[in-house]
Design an enzyme around this catalytic site. Structure first.
Site, PDB file in Angstrom:
ATOM      1  N   LYS A 145       0.860  -1.187   0.000  1.00 43.99           N
ATOM      2  CA  LYS A 145       0.000   0.000   0.000  1.00 43.99           C
ATOM      3  C   LYS A 145       0.894   1.234   0.000  1.00 43.99           C
ATOM      4  CE  LYS A 145      -3.154   2.665   3.040  1.00 43.99           C
ATOM      5  NZ  LYS A 145      -4.015   2.677   4.239  1.00 43.99           N
ATOM      6  N   ASP A 161      -2.599  10.289   3.532  1.00 39.46           N
ATOM      7  CA  ASP A 161      -3.992   9.886   3.727  1.00 39.46           C
ATOM      8  C   ASP A 161      -4.718  10.922   4.594  1.00 39.46           C
ATOM      9  OD1 ASP A 161      -6.405   8.628   4.046  1.00 39.46           O
ATOM     10  OD2 ASP A 161      -5.644   7.024   5.363  1.00 39.46           O
ATOM     11  N   LYS A 213     -10.121  12.955   8.082  1.00 35.13           N
ATOM     12  CA  LYS A 213      -9.604  12.574   9.403  1.00 35.13           C
ATOM     13  C   LYS A 213      -9.574  13.799  10.319  1.00 35.13           C
ATOM     14  CE  LYS A 213      -6.513   8.774   8.078  1.00 35.13           C
ATOM     15  NZ  LYS A 213      -7.189   7.739   8.875  1.00 35.13           N
ATOM     16  N   ASP A 234       1.637   6.470   5.551  1.00 31.77           N
ATOM     17  CA  ASP A 234       0.672   5.517   5.019  1.00 31.77           C
ATOM     18  C   ASP A 234       1.181   4.797   3.766  1.00 31.77           C
ATOM     19  OD1 ASP A 234      -1.708   4.292   5.615  1.00 31.77           O
ATOM     20  OD2 ASP A 234      -2.952   5.688   4.472  1.00 31.77           O
ATOM     21  N   ASP A 262     -12.158   7.078   3.850  1.00 31.80           N
ATOM     22  CA  ASP A 262     -10.932   6.871   4.635  1.00 31.80           C
ATOM     23  C   ASP A 262     -10.510   5.394   4.640  1.00 31.80           C
ATOM     24  OD1 ASP A 262      -8.768   7.544   6.142  1.00 31.80           O
ATOM     25  OD2 ASP A 262      -9.868   7.807   8.033  1.00 31.80           O
ATOM     26  N   GLU A 297      -9.372   3.689   2.295  1.00 32.35           N
ATOM     27  CA  GLU A 297      -8.880   3.773   0.917  1.00 32.35           C
ATOM     28  C   GLU A 297      -7.803   2.743   0.600  1.00 32.35           C
ATOM     29  OE1 GLU A 297      -7.618   5.411   3.354  1.00 32.35           O
ATOM     30  OE2 GLU A 297      -5.499   5.055   2.997  1.00 32.35           O
ATOM     31  N   ARG A 355      -7.614  -0.478   1.163  1.00 33.77           N
ATOM     32  CA  ARG A 355      -8.171  -1.686   0.543  1.00 33.77           C
ATOM     33  C   ARG A 355      -8.621  -1.417  -0.888  1.00 33.77           C
ATOM     34  NH1 ARG A 355     -12.483  -2.038   5.327  1.00 33.77           N
ATOM     35  NH2 ARG A 355     -10.779  -0.895   6.350  1.00 33.77           N
TER      36      ARG A 355
HETATM   37  N1  BES Z   1      -4.173   4.596   6.999  1.00 36.50           N
HETATM   38  C1  BES Z   1      -5.328   4.366   7.787  1.00 36.50           C
HETATM   39  C2  BES Z   1      -5.077   3.384   8.925  1.00 36.50           C
HETATM   40  C3  BES Z   1      -4.286   3.899  10.093  1.00 36.50           C
HETATM   41  C4  BES Z   1      -4.855   4.750  11.016  1.00 36.50           C
HETATM   42  C5  BES Z   1      -3.001   3.488  10.289  1.00 36.50           C
HETATM   43  C6  BES Z   1      -4.127   5.184  12.114  1.00 36.50           C
HETATM   44  C7  BES Z   1      -2.277   3.906  11.377  1.00 36.50           C
HETATM   45  C8  BES Z   1      -2.839   4.768  12.292  1.00 36.50           C
HETATM   46  C9  BES Z   1      -6.451   3.800   6.925  1.00 36.50           C
HETATM   47  O1  BES Z   1      -6.487   4.254   5.632  1.00 36.50           O
HETATM   48  C10 BES Z   1      -7.721   4.176   7.583  1.00 36.50           C
HETATM   49  O2  BES Z   1      -8.002   5.332   7.629  1.00 36.50           O
HETATM   50  N2  BES Z   1      -8.459   3.202   8.085  1.00 36.50           N
HETATM   51  C11 BES Z   1      -9.682   3.438   8.757  1.00 36.50           C
HETATM   52  C12 BES Z   1     -10.691   2.432   8.240  1.00 36.50           C
HETATM   53  C13 BES Z   1     -12.078   2.697   8.711  1.00 36.50           C
HETATM   54  C14 BES Z   1     -12.618   3.961   8.044  1.00 36.50           C
HETATM   55  C15 BES Z   1     -12.941   1.516   8.367  1.00 36.50           C
HETATM   56  C16 BES Z   1      -9.456   3.234  10.258  1.00 36.50           C
HETATM   57  O3  BES Z   1      -8.748   2.298  10.628  1.00 36.50           O
HETATM   58  O4  BES Z   1      -9.960   4.046  11.016  1.00 36.50           O
HETATM   59 ZN    ZN Z   2      -4.714   4.864   4.820  1.00 38.52          ZN
HETATM   60 MN    MN Z   3      -7.585   6.058   5.460  1.00 31.66          MN
END
Ligand code: BES
Ligand code: ZN
Ligand code: MN
Length: 495
Positions: free
Chosen positions: A267, A272, A279, A290, A349, A351, A353
């Site tokens: 990824k 992000d 966020k 990210d 968010d 994204e 996947r």
């Molecule tokens: N890049 C983030 C995951 C992340 C968050 C990694 C904080 C490290 C620290 C990912 O793209 C994301 O935002 N995931 C969301 C998914 C949710 C919206 C289902 C998450 O984990 O909050």
């Molecule tokens: Zn992300």
């Molecule tokens: Mn995200």
């Protein structure tokens, strides 16, 4: 840094710094005893004074000893003899390497051959020594106007016991150095800010790797080309960004053309923001990390090229920036992925996947023996494992077991989460084949379930490195994980 073996009496070795071990309660190792004799009991006097006890990880520098050609002695504490296993061994090496990097010494001689590490052999020690030296020599200063002082250390020699398998130890040094440098590559890419490390910047990294190495060919897919392939999911993530998404495909050939490759997919969200599902502001800067999955693919590629592993590997990076704008994807939008499956984007968010699923469909064409993807995918993985282990999920029990073993043996551990079918229904959508989020519960698992829909016919494992890829707080910075795990996995494979 250069690494080599050196045999012979320790009190005769000329070097800028000789490193020897002291056990707890000041018991000198074989090598420390020999040095002590040659240089007027300087070590035993120090121990008697109570200033150095040999506690695990303790170090002490003795400058300008007389009676030996070495210019410095670095003592390193190894703790009680009967407790010395690989975990303690790593602490010893880490402490010694850290201390060496502070010195103006350009050469060092590591005399630890008498240490008996319970669960490991001398080849392990050699590999870890080189890896730790590289790892500890990394400084981030690319975007500082004052550069970090250069590390003086240039040559490291490892003392070998008589009768040691020299070729094995030499290979181990090479292996450890390559892993260490791969880790540093991943750290550097991870640490670069989002305005420098863009998808195009990562694409350039892929092209440069190919330009430097005949064994690698790199192909960069533009948004136009991705459109033609039907990658509507990946493209929905970059839709709001001024930066063009890139699919970076690096093919390493270490075996015959017909030998099916191992696929490693990263990824590469270079920043992000969350997109329209923006966020919160706190610590959002950390979303420059990210792309650490992608960074680990570059680090791994660099290491296997250097090691000339006798297999074929295809490293793929799905690089994009996730931004809100008038052109950005909105919650409720439905896109069609390369696989033909339609996806309802309930949260922009989620994204990672979305870019990975199209990259996973893409690597199918290589008929890979296995696919491993690496992603900073879910905050839930951070909540579950903190920064200690990487979350691992797989559709193949043997692959899962192998990866866990590789993680343990490389000290880059992963832990498996279940992927029971029951979780799949959380991805149900009333309007598309599946939704891109599975609700607030079991977030790491439902994210993996989403990806599993795009690798139905293949052996696949997913590494969620959201917790392990970087440190927050005062020591903020990328860790270079899981380069060591990936290289260990590939090293164990056959063509
Ligand atoms: N890049 C983030 C995951 C992340 C968050 C990694 C904080 C490290 C620290 C990912 O793209 C994301 O935002 N995931 C969301 C998914 C949710 C919206 C289902 C998450 O984990 O909050
Ligand atoms: Zn992300
Ligand atoms: Mn995200």
């Amino acid at each position: 840094m250069r690494y080599s073996l050196k045999a012979g009496a320790i009190e005769k070795v000329s070097t800028d710094c000789v490193v020897v071990a002291v056990y707890s309660k000041g018991t000198l190792s074989e090598e420390a005893t020999a040095l002590d004799k040659a240089c007027g009991k300087i070590i035993s006097k120090l121990v008697k004074s109570g200033d150095f006890s040999g506690k695990l990880g303790e170090t002490q520098l003795l400058s300008g000893p007389t009676g030996i050609p070495a210019k410095r002695i670095l003592l390193v504490g190894v703790g009680p003899k009967n407790k010395l296993a690989s975990k303690q061994g790593l602490k010893v090496l880490n402490a010694a390497c850290k201390a060496l990097m502070q010195l103006k010494a350009t050469s060092a001689h590591i005399a630890l051959a008498s240490l008996e590490i319970k669960d490991q052999d001398d080849a392990w020690l050699a590999a870890r020594l080189a890896q730790q030296c590289e790892d500890n020599s990394y400084r981030y200063d690319t975007t500082k106007s004052k550069k970090a002082p250069a590390i003086a250390l240039k040559t490291v020699t490892l003392a070998v016991a008589t009768g040691a398998r020299r070729k094995t130890l030499q290979d181990a040094l090479k292996h450890g150095a390559a892993v260490g440098k791969g880790i540093n590559k991943a750290k550097e890419l991870g640490n670069l800010p989002g305005n420098i490390c863009t998808p195009s910047y990562l694409a350039k990294q892929g092209n440069e790797l190919a330009a430097r190495n005949k064994s690698v060919t790199t192909k960069i897919l533009t948004e136009k080309q991705m459109e033609r392939l039907g990658m509507g999911s990946l493209l929905s993530v970059s839709a709001g960004s001024a930066e063009e998404a890139k699919l970076i495909v690096m093919q390493y050939k270490g075996a015959a053309d017909k030998s099916k490759p191992y696929a490693i997919v990263g990824k590469g969200i270079t920043f992000d923001t969350g997109g329209i599902s923006l966020k919160p502001g706190a610590a959002m800067d950390e979303m420059k990390f990210d792309m650490c999955g992608a960074a680990s693919v570059f680090g791994m590629m660099q290491a296997i090229v250097e090691l000339k592993l006798p297999i074929n590997v295809v490293g793929v990076v799905a690089a994009a920036e996730n931004m809100p704008s008038g052109k950005a994807t909105k919650p409720g939008d439905i896109v069609t992925s390369m696989s033909g499956k339609t996806i309802e984007i309930l949260n922009t968010d989620a994204e990672g996947r979305l870019v990975l699923c199209d990259a996973l469909s893409y690597v199918e064409r290589f008929e890979p023996r296995s696919i491993i993807d690496i992603a900073t995918l879910t905050g839930a993985a951070v909540a579950t494992f903190g920064s200690v282990v990487t979350a691992m999920l797989s559709n193949d029990d043997r692959l899962a077991k192998t990866l866990l073993e590789c993680g343990d043996s490389a000290d880059d551990p992963a832990w498996q989460l279940p992927m029971y079918d029951e979780y799949q229904k959380q991805l149900h959508s009333n309007f598309a084949d599946l939704a891109n989020i599975g609700g607030p519960r079991a977030g790491t698992i439902t994210a993996a379930c989403f990806l599993s829909r795009f690798v139905e016919k293949q052996k696949w494992a997913h590494l969620d490195i959201a917790g392990s890829a970087w440190n927050s707080g005062a020591a903020k910075g990328a860790t270079g994980r899981p380069v060591a795990l990936l290289v260990e996995y590939l090293r164990r494979q056959k063509a």
